[in-house]
Design an enzyme around this catalytic site. Structure first.
Site, PDB file in Angstrom:
ATOM      1  N   GLY A  38      31.565  33.595  38.449  1.00 45.44           N
ATOM      2  CA  GLY A  38      32.570  34.058  39.392  1.00 45.44           C
ATOM      3  C   GLY A  38      33.219  32.930  40.123  1.00 45.44           C
ATOM      4  O   GLY A  38      32.969  31.769  39.877  1.00 45.44           O
ATOM      5  N   CYS A  39      34.040  33.367  41.030  1.00 45.79           N
ATOM      6  CA  CYS A  39      34.882  32.433  41.740  1.00 45.79           C
ATOM      7  C   CYS A  39      34.111  31.877  42.917  1.00 45.79           C
ATOM      8  O   CYS A  39      33.106  32.417  43.341  1.00 45.79           O
ATOM      9  CB  CYS A  39      36.103  33.195  42.215  1.00 45.79           C
ATOM     10  SG  CYS A  39      37.207  32.249  43.185  1.00 45.79           S
TER      11      CYS A  39
END
Lengths: 105, 408
Positions: free
Chosen positions: A103-104
């Site tokens: 994910g970010c």
């Protein structure tokens, strides 16, 4: 790739210490990872979280969202962090033998 | 060999070092004189330009005990060439509201960072945090403990409330319609759990701007944009307006002529403003700061939903609450935010920003769920048609006019 011995078995791990092949995971392996995440003893409550995450992952292929985790286990965030001081994503998922959540930032 | 393939030479980066303007290469080179991490950073970047590909791996989960955010893991995919940047984690440090520091505080931060990391900082990241660039996993706890000892804390990262930010507000600006610094601090303290323990579908940003000049770009860069505004009339000092003209300002052309809603007129003696038409663009006030001021009944407009293009395209925030008084303890704002979070956390998909969520479920359904009455003020731009279709005003036979009604 670095290797680590956990509960008598060898595992490939990434830089963050997540095991690469989760199929060899068992509760002994989870218990062996626990101290690296600030968990001194795996209690019944710890296992409730870890088993839930693991079962969810095996069924859906992803880790559950945190809110779902709280609802299903009946633990609030405060309790989760008391159990797993490094948090659900880093601590509980790693102990449960899940691949690193992506994910970010 | 610490500097890998490039033998310490960086011909491509050197080109970015030429010219009179500031250069990140110049700064990294300066840091590299005393820090091996910065030296390898140059080497790896040169290699990236050579290979036309970034050499950072995606992701990485590192952190400090008790927090689920604040540190972003970064690893090199060529650690054998550049061992000093094998780990190059980023740390976000919660900045003071409005970015006011004493030089002593800045020195303290830099001392901690030079001792435990690359010494390179980014002042400031787009969320507003102080960003420390590049350290190793085993340094994280020592850095965290030294920072907290000095009164600093980590900022947000991941799916949490991101470090709230605010413009300089009343501390330095006469246009502030509410105390942005106080609100920013209050939100930061109120939402410590939400900030440090990610539990949302995705990030949620607060930005507090004191007036519609929106110096922190909250309308474009925060999920909850809190922008100062006023309800009553612009305050006018007619003598001072005249003075502007006497000093050579063409008021009719450059002030009235640039007013987007054409709500003002200058006859050489008096500036007439039809305040009912004013869209709070700030142009006239910016052009004649000595003569005009925002009105006296001040508060903020809440706008929701802006984001940068990652999953879906970029969006600007649009009006949710046209006017709210911004006074401690800000209960009305907090209650509203918590209702939004409850809904979004329950129904939102992973990595779905609140603006995208609203688009998916529809504004009408969203408003109903958070118990906010739809209003014609809920617009993307001044003078736009509202999003909401008012069935009350719709009768059989109106259908021919439908196109002009701007309904969905």
């Amino acid at each position: 790739m670095a290797q680590i011995e956990l509960a008598g078995k060898m595992f490939d791990i990434d830089e963050d210490g997540f095991i690469q092949d989760a199929s060899d995971w068992d509760e002994n392996v989870g218990a062996a990872i626990a101290p690296t995440e600030g968990v001194t003893e795996m209690t019944e409550e710890h296992w409730k979280v870890v088993n839930y995450i693991r079962d969810y992952y095996l069924e859906f292929g992803v880790a559950p969202m945190v809110r779902k985790l709280c609802k299903s286990t009946g633990f609030d965030m405060k309790k989760i962090y008391e159990l797993f001081p490094s948090g659900p994503a880093k601590g509980a998922c790693k102990i449960a033998g899940l691949p690193k959540p992506t994910g970010c930032v | 060999m610490a500097d890998g393939q490039t033998n310490g030479k960086t011909p491509k980066l050197d080109k970015l070092d030429k010219g009179p303007w500031p250069s990140f290469v110049k700064e990294i080179k300066r840091a590299a004189e005393k820090n091996p991490m910065s030296k390898d950073l140059l080497g790896q970047l040169e290699l990236s330009y050579e290979d036309k590909i970034g050499h950072w791996k995606h992701g990485g989960i590192v952190g400090v005990l008790g927090y689920g955010g604040g540190v972003i893991g970064r690893y090199s995919d060529v650690p054998e060439k550049f061992p000093n940047v094998a780990h190059f984690h980023t740390i976000r440090v919660n900045m003071p509201a409005g970015w006011f520091y004493t030089s002593d505080a800045l020195r303290t931060l830099c001392d901690i960072w030079e001792k435990h990391g690359s010494g390179l900082t980014n002042m400031h990241g787009s969320t507003g945090d102080i960003v420390f660039l590049g350290t190793r996993t085993e340094q994280l706890e020592p850095i965290f403990s030294e920072l907290t000892k000095e009164g600093f804390d980590l900022g947000g990262s991941g799916s949490d409330v991101r470090t709230p930010s605010a413009c300089v507000g009343p501390a330095r600006c006469e246009w502030a319609c509410y105390d942005t610094l106080k609100l920013c601090y209050d939100l930061t303290m109120e939402y410590q759990d939400e900030l440090h323990r990610p539990a949302f579908p995705y990030k949620f940003k607060f930005k507090c701007s004191g007036c519609p000049n929106d110096c922190v770009a909250s309308v474009a860069r925060s999920d909850m944009s809190i922008i100062g505004t006023w309800k009553d009339d612009i305050q006018v000092d007619q003598a001072a307006v005249k003075e502007y003209e006497d000093k050579g300002l063409n008021i009719q052309r450059d002030v009235c002529g640039n007013c987007p809603s054409k709500c003002m007129d200058w006859d050489g003696k008096t500036l007439e403003i039809d305040n009912r038409l004013c869209v709070r663009c700030m142009h006239c006030i910016n052009a004649m700061p000595k003569a005009l001021r925002p009105g006296k009944e001040r508060g903020a407009c809440l706008l929701l939903g802006s984001k940068a293009p990652i999953v879906e395209g970029a969006q600007l925030s649009s009006v949710l609450v046209p006017f709210m008084k911004m006074e401690p303890p800000y209960q009305e704002l907090k209650d509203l935010c918590e209702k939004i979070w409850d809904l979004w956390c329950e129904e939102g998909k992973a990595r779905e920003r609140v603006g995208e969520f609203i688009q998916r479920v529809g504004l009408g359904n969203f408003l109903e769920a958070i118990e906010v009455e739809p209003s014609p003020y809920m617009i993307a731009h001044p003078r736009d048609n509202p999003y909401i279709f008012y069935e009350d005003y719709f009768e059989e036979g109106d259908e021919e006019d439908e196109d002009e009604d701007g309904d969905e």
